[in-house]
Design an enzyme around this catalytic site. Structure first.
Site, short mmCIF file in Angstrom:
data_model
loop_
_atom_site.label_atom_id
_atom_site.label_comp_id
_atom_site.label_asym_id
_atom_site.label_seq_id
_atom_site.Cartn_x
_atom_site.Cartn_y
_atom_site.Cartn_z
N GLU A 263 -5.24 -4.04 14.45
CA GLU A 263 -6.58 -4.00 13.87
C GLU A 263 -7.32 -2.79 14.44
O GLU A 263 -7.26 -2.54 15.65
CB GLU A 263 -7.34 -5.29 14.20
CG GLU A 263 -8.78 -5.33 13.73
CD GLU A 263 -8.91 -5.14 12.22
OE1 GLU A 263 -9.47 -4.10 11.81
OE2 GLU A 263 -8.43 -6.01 11.47
N ASP B 149 -8.21 -4.47 2.16
CA ASP B 149 -9.25 -3.87 1.33
C ASP B 149 -8.65 -3.53 -0.04
O ASP B 149 -7.67 -2.78 -0.12
CB ASP B 149 -9.77 -2.60 2.00
CG ASP B 149 -11.05 -2.09 1.36
OD1 ASP B 149 -11.21 -2.24 0.14
OD2 ASP B 149 -11.90 -1.53 2.09
N LYS C 109 -12.53 0.64 -6.90
CA LYS C 109 -12.71 1.74 -7.84
C LYS C 109 -11.39 2.46 -8.11
O LYS C 109 -10.59 2.67 -7.20
CB LYS C 109 -13.75 2.73 -7.31
CG LYS C 109 -15.15 2.11 -7.18
CD LYS C 109 -16.13 3.12 -6.61
CE LYS C 109 -17.52 2.50 -6.48
NZ LYS C 109 -18.50 3.45 -5.90
#
Length: 235
Positions: A90, A140, A144
């Site tokens: 992470e 994620d 777009k």
């Protein structure tokens, strides 16, 4: 005047990142977890290829989770499977601190942590054929169209993971964004060396070993779907 016979220096290739470094504020507890837990559980990219049997002091099935967020799912999985070893990766420090705080509080011995780019960890630190599982939960989705190139699930990622899984090892992904689920399925169906574990060739039912997060429960109440994919390395 520049010498026409001298070639201009090549610009270094800029790697497209699948994440954005957010400047999250650390709580006192997260900072304390980072300060106290990192010397015990932290691993450094600079140390290169590791023998994880030596790191953990035993030889056990090894799982890597990419992007563990605040670490709650990783804590639950590690506590539920003490016979297995886990590596979490992470980039966001508050999440790393939260996980380390949890590891200290629960006195878990079967987790180690990297805080850097997961692709670099896979490429430079994990031996080929060394993983039982690789977990990618709710990455994620980069909604777009112009950002789709930033999605971590790409053909090159599938091939890198295949190299790191043992034969029979599993890449397990989950997303709550239907277009990304379709993208994952398209990429993995085209990737050589894998078999989709879904009976119908699409998505598997939510596996019991994947903890349900608060975020996911909230989404379910709002009618959002979640799609799980499991692909097994076959060669």
């Amino acid at each position: 005047m520049s010498d026409p016979h001298v070639q201009p220096e090549a610009r270094p290739h800029r790697t497209i990142k699948s994440f954005v470094m957010r400047a999250g504020r650390m709580t006192e507890g997260q900072q304390r977890g980072l300060d106290r837990g990192w010397p015990r559980f932290g691993l450094a990219l600079e140390d290169g290829r590791r023998d994880f049997a030596e790191v953990f002091g035993r030889r056990a099935p090894l799982t890597v989770e990419i992007g563990f967020g605040m670490g709650q799912s990783l804590l639950e999985m590690a506590a539920a499977a003490p016979e297995q070893d886990f590596i979490g990766v992470e980039v966001h420090k508050p999440g790393v601190g939260a996980l380390l705080s949890g590891l200290l509080a629960q006195d878990l011995q079967n987790v180690r942590v990297y805080s850097c780019d997961a692709l670099e960890v896979l490429r430079d630190c994990v031996p080929d054929g060394g993983l039982e599982r690789l977990l990618l939960f709710f990455p994620d989705p980069w909604h777009k169209s112009r950002h789709h190139k930033r999605r971590i699930v790409q053909p090159a990622f599938a091939e890198l993971v295949r190299q790191k899984l043992r034969v029979g090892g599993v890449l397990h992904m989950a997303t709550d964004w239907a277009p990304y689920a379709e993208h994952m399925l398209e990429v993995m169906n085209a990737a050589p060396g894998y078999r989709n574990r879904a009976a119908d060739g699409t998505y598997v039912p939510r596996p019991e070993e994947r903890p349900v997060t608060k975020f996911e429960r909230r989404g379910e109440r709002l009618g959002h779907g979640v799609w799980d994919l499991k692909f097994e390395r076959i060669d």
